[in-house]
Design a protein around this motif. Structure first.
Motif, PDB file in Angstrom:
ATOM      1  N   GLY A  54       0.811  -1.209   0.000  1.00 22.17           N
ATOM      2  CA  GLY A  54       0.000   0.000   0.000  1.00 22.17           C
ATOM      3  C   GLY A  54       0.845   1.260   0.000  1.00 22.17           C
ATOM      4  O   GLY A  54       2.021   1.245   0.384  1.00 22.17           O
TER       5      GLY A  54
ATOM      6  N   SER B 226      -5.049   8.514   4.473  1.00 23.82           N
ATOM      7  CA  SER B 226      -5.652   8.032   3.241  1.00 23.82           C
ATOM      8  C   SER B 226      -4.669   7.051   2.596  1.00 23.82           C
ATOM      9  O   SER B 226      -3.454   7.183   2.776  1.00 23.82           O
ATOM     10  CB  SER B 226      -5.962   9.191   2.291  1.00 23.82           C
ATOM     11  N   GLU B 227      -5.202   6.093   1.855  1.00 26.85           N
ATOM     12  CA  GLU B 227      -4.307   5.079   1.305  1.00 26.85           C
ATOM     13  C   GLU B 227      -4.909   4.355   0.118  1.00 26.85           C
ATOM     14  O   GLU B 227      -6.128   4.350  -0.092  1.00 26.85           O
ATOM     15  CB  GLU B 227      -3.931   4.061   2.380  1.00 26.85           C
ATOM     16  N   ALA B 228      -4.018   3.742  -0.657  1.00 25.23           N
ATOM     17  CA  ALA B 228      -4.390   2.852  -1.754  1.00 25.23           C
ATOM     18  C   ALA B 228      -3.661   1.530  -1.520  1.00 25.23           C
ATOM     19  O   ALA B 228      -2.439   1.507  -1.371  1.00 25.23           O
ATOM     20  CB  ALA B 228      -4.006   3.446  -3.104  1.00 25.23           C
ATOM     21  N   ASP B 229      -4.419   0.428  -1.461  1.00 27.22           N
ATOM     22  CA  ASP B 229      -3.867  -0.898  -1.170  1.00 27.22           C
ATOM     23  C   ASP B 229      -4.143  -1.854  -2.308  1.00 27.22           C
ATOM     24  O   ASP B 229      -5.183  -1.775  -2.984  1.00 27.22           O
ATOM     25  CB  ASP B 229      -4.487  -1.484   0.104  1.00 27.22           C
ATOM     26  N   LEU B 230      -3.246  -2.797  -2.498  1.00 29.79           N
ATOM     27  CA  LEU B 230      -3.432  -3.876  -3.461  1.00 29.79           C
ATOM     28  C   LEU B 230      -2.985  -5.169  -2.797  1.00 29.79           C
ATOM     29  O   LEU B 230      -1.872  -5.232  -2.264  1.00 29.79           O
ATOM     30  CB  LEU B 230      -2.609  -3.616  -4.721  1.00 29.79           C
TER      31      LEU B 230
ATOM     32  N   PHE C  83      -8.226  -4.375  -4.904  1.00 25.86           N
ATOM     33  CA  PHE C  83      -7.727  -3.000  -4.808  1.00 25.86           C
ATOM     34  C   PHE C  83      -8.647  -2.220  -3.867  1.00 25.86           C
ATOM     35  O   PHE C  83      -9.877  -2.303  -3.983  1.00 25.86           O
ATOM     36  CB  PHE C  83      -7.705  -2.328  -6.177  1.00 25.86           C
ATOM     37  N   GLU C  84      -8.048  -1.476  -2.935  1.00 25.85           N
ATOM     38  CA  GLU C  84      -8.828  -0.709  -1.969  1.00 25.85           C
ATOM     39  C   GLU C  84      -8.345   0.736  -1.911  1.00 25.85           C
ATOM     40  O   GLU C  84      -7.143   1.003  -1.995  1.00 25.85           O
ATOM     41  CB  GLU C  84      -8.721  -1.329  -0.572  1.00 25.85           C
ATOM     42  N   LEU C  85      -9.291   1.635  -1.751  1.00 20.83           N
ATOM     43  CA  LEU C  85      -8.995   3.055  -1.640  1.00 20.83           C
ATOM     44  C   LEU C  85      -9.867   3.634  -0.526  1.00 20.83           C
ATOM     45  O   LEU C  85     -11.091   3.488  -0.555  1.00 20.83           O
ATOM     46  CB  LEU C  85      -9.299   3.764  -2.956  1.00 20.83           C
TER      47      LEU C  85
ATOM     48  N   HIS D 155     -13.213   1.771   3.373  1.00 22.01           N
ATOM     49  CA  HIS D 155     -12.565   1.685   2.071  1.00 22.01           C
ATOM     50  C   HIS D 155     -13.582   1.351   0.990  1.00 22.01           C
ATOM     51  O   HIS D 155     -14.528   0.583   1.215  1.00 22.01           O
ATOM     52  CB  HIS D 155     -11.508   0.574   2.069  1.00 22.01           C
TER      53      HIS D 155
ATOM     54  N   THR E 247     -17.518  -4.667  -6.957  1.00 25.78           N
ATOM     55  CA  THR E 247     -17.118  -3.619  -6.018  1.00 25.78           C
ATOM     56  C   THR E 247     -17.950  -3.740  -4.747  1.00 25.78           C
ATOM     57  O   THR E 247     -19.071  -4.249  -4.765  1.00 25.78           O
ATOM     58  CB  THR E 247     -17.314  -2.213  -6.613  1.00 25.78           C
TER      59      THR E 247
END
Length: 269
Positions: free
Chosen positions: A61, A91-95, A127-129, A159, A203
């Motif tokens: 992430g 805040s974050e973006a994860d894979l 994928f998460e945001l 998320h 989603t």
């Protein structure tokens, strides 16, 4: 929890930093996180040791923090308020990716059904945001100033999630029907390509919670260690969702437990 509540959580997190700029001016931090995760799904038996050990994934992430205790515009501390000194907004973006196998008593049986379970494999790319609000019981100012090396925290957030599952079986050969290939009770379901089995993208939302610690590495950098739980509000994230009336173990939505380590750097703006 429904979608409206999750949207409300995200909206609250987004508006907090801008509610009264004089009191809540901030600086920025960025970082990366990575680590193994355990995916609780309909593959195998929930709370089964072999299932938990074998259905492991890996996540990475990119994270960003609003630090309310320090003002980048003047290189000075903000007004000494409780919120400024004990909360950060992340805040974050994860894979993350997890391969699945069926484990447990049923899959170990020397029967055609047991063989069907052992031959059924799956995976999910997710994928998460989203955002989390972090609470630090100790003073963030004192931690930044070197007053102590370790700062524990807890967080809560939400998320948006996009997922792509896949499934396969070594028994899937030309001329074989789904009844010949897969565990029969998995073929009873609503919405899947094969009843309760699907490789359709989708989603959903996730509620996230974590506990962690920061270790002060240098004046402008920390190491982060965190254990996090994500509850997904969909049972299709793993691509398996049989009808619980015919397959009673299918009682819960999918979820993950993620242990990650990260590096955080303090920006001068």
């Amino acid at each position: 929890m429904n979608t409206r509540i999750l949207v409300s959580v995200l909206t609250l997190c987004l508006t907090i930093p801008f509610a009264g700029k004089a009191q809540l001016a901030f600086s920025n931090e960025i970082g990366v996180i990575a680590g193994p995760l355990l995916f609780q799904s309909d593959f195998g038996l929930r709370n089964n040791f072999d299932t938990n050990i074998n259905n492991q994934g890996l996540g990475v992430g990119i994270v960003h923090y609003f630090n309310f205790s320090y003002r980048a515009d003047c290189n000075c501390y903000t007004r000494d308020r409780y919120f400024n000194d004990h909360f950060k907004l992340r805040s974050e973006a994860d894979l993350h990716y997890t391969p699945f196998t069926h484990e447990g008593v049923e899959a170990q049986k020397d029967t055609p059904e047991g063989q069907d379970l052992r031959d059924h494999k799956g995976s999910s790319l997710v994928f998460e945001l989203g955002m989390q609000l972090e609470y630090f019981p100790l003073s963030i100012r004192d931690f930044q100033a070197g007053g102590y090396k370790i700062a524990p925290y807890i967080s809560l957030g939400a998320h948006f999630v996009s997922f792509k599952p896949k499934y396969s079986s070594v028994q899937d050969v030309p001329g074989a029907s789904p009844e010949d290939i897969y565990f029969d009770r998995f073929l009873i379901g609503d919405g899947g390509e094969l009843g309760g089995i699907s490789d359709d993208s989708g989603t959903t939302w996730a509620l996230t919670g974590s506990v962690g610690i920061r270790y002060k590495l240098t004046t402008l950098s920390d190491i982060n260690l965190e254990l996090r739980y994500h509850k997904y509000y969909s049972n299709w994230v793993d691509g398996l969702n049989p009808d619980p009336e015919f397959y009673p173990p299918n009682k819960y939505d999918d979820s993950i437990a993620w242990l990650n380590i990260g590096y955080i750097y303090y920006l001068n703006f």
